[in-house]
Design a protein around this motif. Sequence first.
Motif, short mmCIF file in Angstrom:
data_model
loop_
_atom_site.label_atom_id
_atom_site.label_comp_id
_atom_site.label_asym_id
_atom_site.label_seq_id
_atom_site.Cartn_x
_atom_site.Cartn_y
_atom_site.Cartn_z
N ASN A 46 46.73 9.33 -32.78
CA ASN A 46 47.48 10.18 -31.86
C ASN A 46 47.08 9.93 -30.41
OD1 ASN A 46 49.10 11.58 -33.79
ND2 ASN A 46 47.29 12.76 -34.38
N LEU A 47 47.92 10.38 -29.48
CA LEU A 47 47.71 10.17 -28.06
C LEU A 47 47.13 11.44 -27.43
CD1 LEU A 47 48.13 8.28 -25.61
CD2 LEU A 47 50.38 9.34 -25.33
N TYR A 48 46.02 11.27 -26.70
CA TYR A 48 45.35 12.38 -26.03
C TYR A 48 45.54 12.21 -24.52
CZ TYR A 48 43.22 13.28 -30.55
OH TYR A 48 43.02 13.56 -31.88
N VAL A 49 45.99 13.27 -23.86
CA VAL A 49 46.31 13.20 -22.43
C VAL A 49 45.55 14.28 -21.66
CG1 VAL A 49 48.13 13.29 -20.69
CG2 VAL A 49 48.62 12.34 -22.96
N ALA A 50 44.84 13.85 -20.61
CA ALA A 50 44.17 14.78 -19.72
C ALA A 50 45.13 15.14 -18.61
CB ALA A 50 42.91 14.14 -19.14
N GLY A 51 45.39 16.43 -18.45
CA GLY A 51 46.31 16.86 -17.42
C GLY A 51 46.22 18.35 -17.21
N PHE A 108 45.86 5.01 -18.46
CA PHE A 108 46.41 3.89 -19.20
C PHE A 108 45.82 3.82 -20.60
CE2 PHE A 108 45.66 -0.39 -20.73
CZ PHE A 108 46.86 -1.04 -20.55
N ALA A 109 46.63 3.38 -21.57
CA ALA A 109 46.14 3.17 -22.94
C ALA A 109 46.97 2.08 -23.61
CB ALA A 109 46.23 4.46 -23.75
N VAL A 110 46.37 1.41 -24.60
CA VAL A 110 47.07 0.41 -25.40
C VAL A 110 47.39 1.04 -26.75
CG1 VAL A 110 46.96 -1.87 -26.44
CG2 VAL A 110 45.80 -1.45 -24.27
N GLY A 111 48.65 1.00 -27.16
CA GLY A 111 49.06 1.58 -28.43
C GLY A 111 48.91 0.62 -29.59
N SER A 112 49.10 1.10 -30.81
CA SER A 112 49.02 0.24 -32.00
C SER A 112 50.12 -0.80 -32.01
CB SER A 112 49.11 1.11 -33.27
OG SER A 112 50.33 1.84 -33.30
N THR A 120 55.69 8.91 -32.16
CA THR A 120 56.94 9.45 -31.60
C THR A 120 56.79 10.05 -30.20
OG1 THR A 120 56.61 11.67 -32.51
CG2 THR A 120 57.64 10.02 -33.94
N GLY A 121 55.55 10.40 -29.81
CA GLY A 121 55.34 11.05 -28.52
C GLY A 121 55.57 12.55 -28.55
N THR A 122 55.83 13.10 -29.74
CA THR A 122 56.07 14.54 -29.88
C THR A 122 54.79 15.33 -29.65
OG1 THR A 122 57.82 14.12 -31.50
CG2 THR A 122 56.89 16.34 -31.44
N PHE A 123 54.88 16.44 -28.92
CA PHE A 123 53.71 17.28 -28.65
C PHE A 123 53.18 17.89 -29.93
CE2 PHE A 123 52.09 21.61 -27.63
CZ PHE A 123 50.96 21.23 -26.92
N ILE A 157 43.17 19.03 -22.45
CA ILE A 157 43.46 17.77 -23.14
C ILE A 157 44.56 18.08 -24.15
CG2 ILE A 157 42.60 15.91 -24.58
CD1 ILE A 157 41.33 16.01 -21.84
N LEU A 158 45.73 17.47 -23.99
CA LEU A 158 46.86 17.69 -24.88
C LEU A 158 46.98 16.54 -25.86
CD1 LEU A 158 49.46 18.88 -22.22
CD2 LEU A 158 47.83 20.26 -23.52
N ARG A 159 47.43 16.85 -27.08
CA ARG A 159 47.56 15.83 -28.12
C ARG A 159 49.03 15.63 -28.49
NH1 ARG A 159 43.93 16.29 -33.49
NH2 ARG A 159 44.71 18.45 -33.32
N TYR A 160 49.43 14.35 -28.60
CA TYR A 160 50.82 13.98 -28.93
C TYR A 160 50.83 13.00 -30.10
CZ TYR A 160 51.85 15.95 -24.33
OH TYR A 160 51.96 16.80 -23.26
N ASP A 161 51.91 13.04 -30.88
CA ASP A 161 52.07 12.11 -32.00
C ASP A 161 52.06 10.68 -31.47
OD1 ASP A 161 53.83 10.36 -33.88
OD2 ASP A 161 53.37 12.13 -35.08
#
Length: 242
Positions: free
Chosen positions: A111-116, A58-62, A132-135, A125-129
Amino acid sequence: MPLLTLALLWWVAPQANAALLVGNRNDNSVLRYDDETGKFIDTFIPSGSGGLNVTVGFAVGSDQNYYLSNFAGSSIERYNGKNGDFIDSFVPKNSGGLKLPQDLAFGPDGNLYVAGTVNGTTNAILRYDGKTGTFIDTFISSDEIDPAAPFSLTFGSDDNIYLNSAITGTIKRYDGKTGAFIDNFTQSKPGSIPGSLTFGPDGNLYVADFKTNDIARYNGKTGEFIDFFVTSNSGGLSGPVL
């Protein structure tokens, strides 16, 4: 090794009242607790809302909305920060090769960082915009992380990344700008199965335990154990991890 499937907790500050949100893996819902006392308030996101299948990160966005990792759906879902209503799939299924997403966090860069896992085989750890959510890229590759991690990640006040392994119970710290390993920040209590972790408004680190169904608090500077902030099974809590 693919990541484990457990649950999560998160500190948030909704428009009206601050609260501690806890993902209840066993029924795919999100529970809300008082941020000062740890007392159960209500179910904030109903079971399975927006196709949510295994609540993990879970995360809270801007935008003050809530972003949840959909473990079984290999996507990131977005929910209204005021009422918990489903908005959209912010990161579409399998974007950037994402499989079985665990935890996620917005970094200092927005940016959004996702562990998967990537393509269901290696941890990363993947990074997304963040807008926009773009990889964007793979920020920390499988060659740089513990094979048993990352299960949960969060950014500290030092802008570095903290990663936790439910298998080893070790919380590791990485440079938030480069992804380079810094040190082992702390170790969870023996016999526990920790998962999701987060820093609270008090600057301390909160770690939920999947085995004992409680939430432990650690000193945010030294990593030393303080107490159990949410006691075992409070409000029907089942399968939490930080």
